[in-house]
Scaffold this motif. Structure first.
Motif, PDB file in Angstrom:
ATOM      1  N   ALA A 172      18.643 100.809 -70.619  1.00  0.00           N
ATOM      2  CA  ALA A 172      19.108 101.485 -69.193  1.00  0.00           C
ATOM      3  C   ALA A 172      20.378 100.488 -68.902  1.00  0.00           C
ATOM      4  N   ALA A 173      20.324  99.004 -69.450  1.00  0.00           N
ATOM      5  CA  ALA A 173      21.465  98.300 -69.037  1.00  0.00           C
ATOM      6  C   ALA A 173      22.586  98.581 -70.157  1.00  0.00           C
ATOM      7  N   VAL A 174      22.059  98.888 -71.335  1.00  0.00           N
ATOM      8  CA  VAL A 174      23.105  98.831 -72.506  1.00  0.00           C
ATOM      9  C   VAL A 174      23.645 100.360 -72.069  1.00  0.00           C
ATOM     10  N   PHE A 175      22.956 101.417 -71.609  1.00  0.00           N
ATOM     11  CA  PHE A 175      23.613 102.553 -71.352  1.00  0.00           C
ATOM     12  C   PHE A 175      24.875 102.614 -70.612  1.00  0.00           C
ATOM     13  N   THR A 226      34.669 105.254 -60.624  1.00  0.00           N
ATOM     14  CA  THR A 226      34.224 105.183 -62.015  1.00  0.00           C
ATOM     15  C   THR A 226      33.228 103.608 -62.178  1.00  0.00           C
ATOM     16  N   LEU A 227      34.148 102.772 -61.753  1.00  0.00           N
ATOM     17  CA  LEU A 227      33.835 101.522 -61.836  1.00  0.00           C
ATOM     18  C   LEU A 227      32.987 101.148 -60.920  1.00  0.00           C
ATOM     19  N   TRP A 228      32.939 101.710 -59.600  1.00  0.00           N
ATOM     20  CA  TRP A 228      31.966 101.312 -58.755  1.00  0.00           C
ATOM     21  C   TRP A 228      30.675 102.034 -59.052  1.00  0.00           C
ATOM     22  N   VAL A 262      26.921 100.037 -59.805  1.00  0.00           N
ATOM     23  CA  VAL A 262      25.779 100.503 -59.034  1.00  0.00           C
ATOM     24  C   VAL A 262      24.689 100.973 -60.061  1.00  0.00           C
ATOM     25  N   VAL A 263      24.946 101.715 -61.049  1.00  0.00           N
ATOM     26  CA  VAL A 263      24.183 101.923 -61.966  1.00  0.00           C
ATOM     27  C   VAL A 263      23.264 100.708 -62.759  1.00  0.00           C
ATOM     28  N   SER A 264      24.060  99.702 -62.780  1.00  0.00           N
ATOM     29  CA  SER A 264      23.722  98.387 -63.596  1.00  0.00           C
ATOM     30  C   SER A 264      22.482  97.684 -62.694  1.00  0.00           C
ATOM     31  N   ALA A 288      18.738  97.984 -63.420  1.00  0.00           N
ATOM     32  CA  ALA A 288      18.537  97.144 -64.517  1.00  0.00           C
ATOM     33  C   ALA A 288      18.663  95.755 -64.322  1.00  0.00           C
ATOM     34  N   LEU A 289      19.565  95.244 -63.674  1.00  0.00           N
ATOM     35  CA  LEU A 289      19.475  93.703 -63.205  1.00  0.00           C
ATOM     36  C   LEU A 289      18.302  93.364 -62.593  1.00  0.00           C
ATOM     37  N   ILE A 290      17.636  94.112 -61.670  1.00  0.00           N
ATOM     38  CA  ILE A 290      16.450  93.785 -61.125  1.00  0.00           C
ATOM     39  C   ILE A 290      15.295  93.780 -61.840  1.00  0.00           C
TER      40      ILE A 290
END
Length: 391
Positions: free
Chosen positions: A10-13, A159-161, A165-167, A170-172
């Motif tokens: 998910a993080a790599v995505f 897009t950067l935001w 947010v998507v990351s 995955a971080l948690i």
């Protein structure tokens, strides 16, 4: 497969989306920050270069720390870089943020690939690696088109935001689920030293797999980078069809990675022997039939599948032959991926200037043929030398 692998994917995505999506946002960035399109294009080159340089550097820097804290730290840095990039009005700050994001991405991917060797047995590593690399292919299928849509509707900063947010989930998840014990047993541990791990690069099988992976990945991105120009040029497709075509290539890539995961552990030799020649043949056929929309649609799917089936298998072979470098093998694979991503578009650009839009297809075919030749001749020469020595 352990749940951790899907969390890493998910993080790599998110990171793969960040790497590829900016190419479609360059005109908007150039206009907003008052720079030329060529200057804005440096943002994509900076990311690829940061990935290639950052992988071994970041992996070496974090080798005495636990995977939990290195992965969490790299992903946090990646998120912060995107927040800074979304807020800035300075091209210089955005450029620096992209380099930082690339370094963080490189470090994360290198550690994630190395972590595979800890959480799955050797006979299932190709399958485990395909799960993580599947995040990249899903970025091509869904992340990049979605990011481009958000950018066109709400602006490139949105897009950067969105990537930041998507990351966050995955971080948690990575913070909660990743192992805490350092790979090396600590900086003063008794495991292999960094110098000893780097010495793995002197092994012929490692060197061969690195070169093959660079050649195949360069061939992939040589054509993928200019696929839009090929589609709207000789094939005569309308511009709205280009994102769909790129998505078809991404679907093929996902199928290829899945095939590599299924067969790459037990049948990697057959997989390489089959996909290499077919991939080279496909680039040749596409170069000859580039004016045919039907051929372009069909070969976009098949070439995506073959490229990533072969490329993913070679990444697994790098990890397998560099098993004496438990903390650095992932960085070796990451470097191979990104050197190819740098060399391919440059070679394709030179070819397209010299011979037209079919040029990248010819270069891709030549690169894969070189990989097939080296993959056959180097092991054969080695076996011949060993036979002569025993006599």
């Amino acid at each position: 497969m352990p749940v951790l692998l899907y969390l890493l994917a998910a993080a790599v995505f998110a990171q793969g989306t960040s790497e590829f999506v900016l190419a479609g946002l360059l005109p908007a960035i150039a206009a907003d920050l008052d720079v030329s399109l060529g200057q804005a294009g440096l943002l994509t080159s900076a990311f690829a270069l940061g990935m290639a340089v950052g992988a071994p550097a970041m992996a070496a820097a974090g080798r005495g720390l636990s995977p939990r804290w290195t992965l969490t730290g790299f992903l946090t840095l990646f998120i912060v870089a995107h927040v800074v990039g979304a807020l800035t009005d300075s091209f210089g700050v955005l450029f620096a943020a992209r380099i930082v994001a690339a370094l963080a991405n490189a470090g994360f991917l290198a550690v994630a690939l190395s972590a595979v060797t800890r959480v799955v047995p050797a006979e299932r590593r190709a399958r485990a690696l395909s799960v993580i690399l599947g995040g990249t292919t899903l970025a091509l299928i869904a992340g990049v088109p979605a990011g481009a849509f958000v950018g066109s509707a709400l602006g490139w900063r949105a897009t950067l935001w969105a990537i930041a947010v998507v990351s966050l989930p995955a971080l948690i998840a990575v913070l909660a689920a990743t192992p805490t014990r350092p790979e090396t047993g600590g900086r003063s541990g008794t495991a292999a030293t960094l110098r000893r791990e780097l010495a793995t690069l002197r092994r012929r099988p490692v060197q061969l797999n690195l070169v093959l992976a660079i050649l195949v990945n360069a061939a992939t991105f040589c054509t993928f980078t200019y696929l839009a120009a090929i589609a709207t040029g000789p094939a005569g497709l309308a511009e709205p069809a280009v994102p769909v075509l790129l998505g078809v290539f991404g679907v093929g890539a996902f199928l290829g990675v899945s095939a590599a995961g299924r067969f790459g552990d037990q049948h990697w030799q057959r997989l390489i022997a089959l996909t290499g020649p077919l991939l080279a043949l496909g680039w040749v056929v596409l170069a000859l039939a580039a004016a045919s929309p039907a051929a372009l649609w069909l070969l976009a799917l098949s070439q995506g599948a073959l490229s990533f089936a072969l490329g993913s298998t070679l990444i697994a072979r790098i990890m397998a032959t560099a098993h004496h470098a438990p903390t650095m093998s992932g960085s070796f694979a990451t470097v191979a991926l990104n050197v190819g991503a740098i060399v391919g578009p440059v070679a394709g650009g030179i070819a397209i200037e010299a011979t037209g839009v079919r040029g990248p297809l010819v270069v891709s075919a030549a690169l894969v043929l070189a990989a097939v030749f080296l993959g056959r001749i180097v092991p054969a020469s080695r076996r011949l030398a060993e036979t002569s020595t025993h006599r």
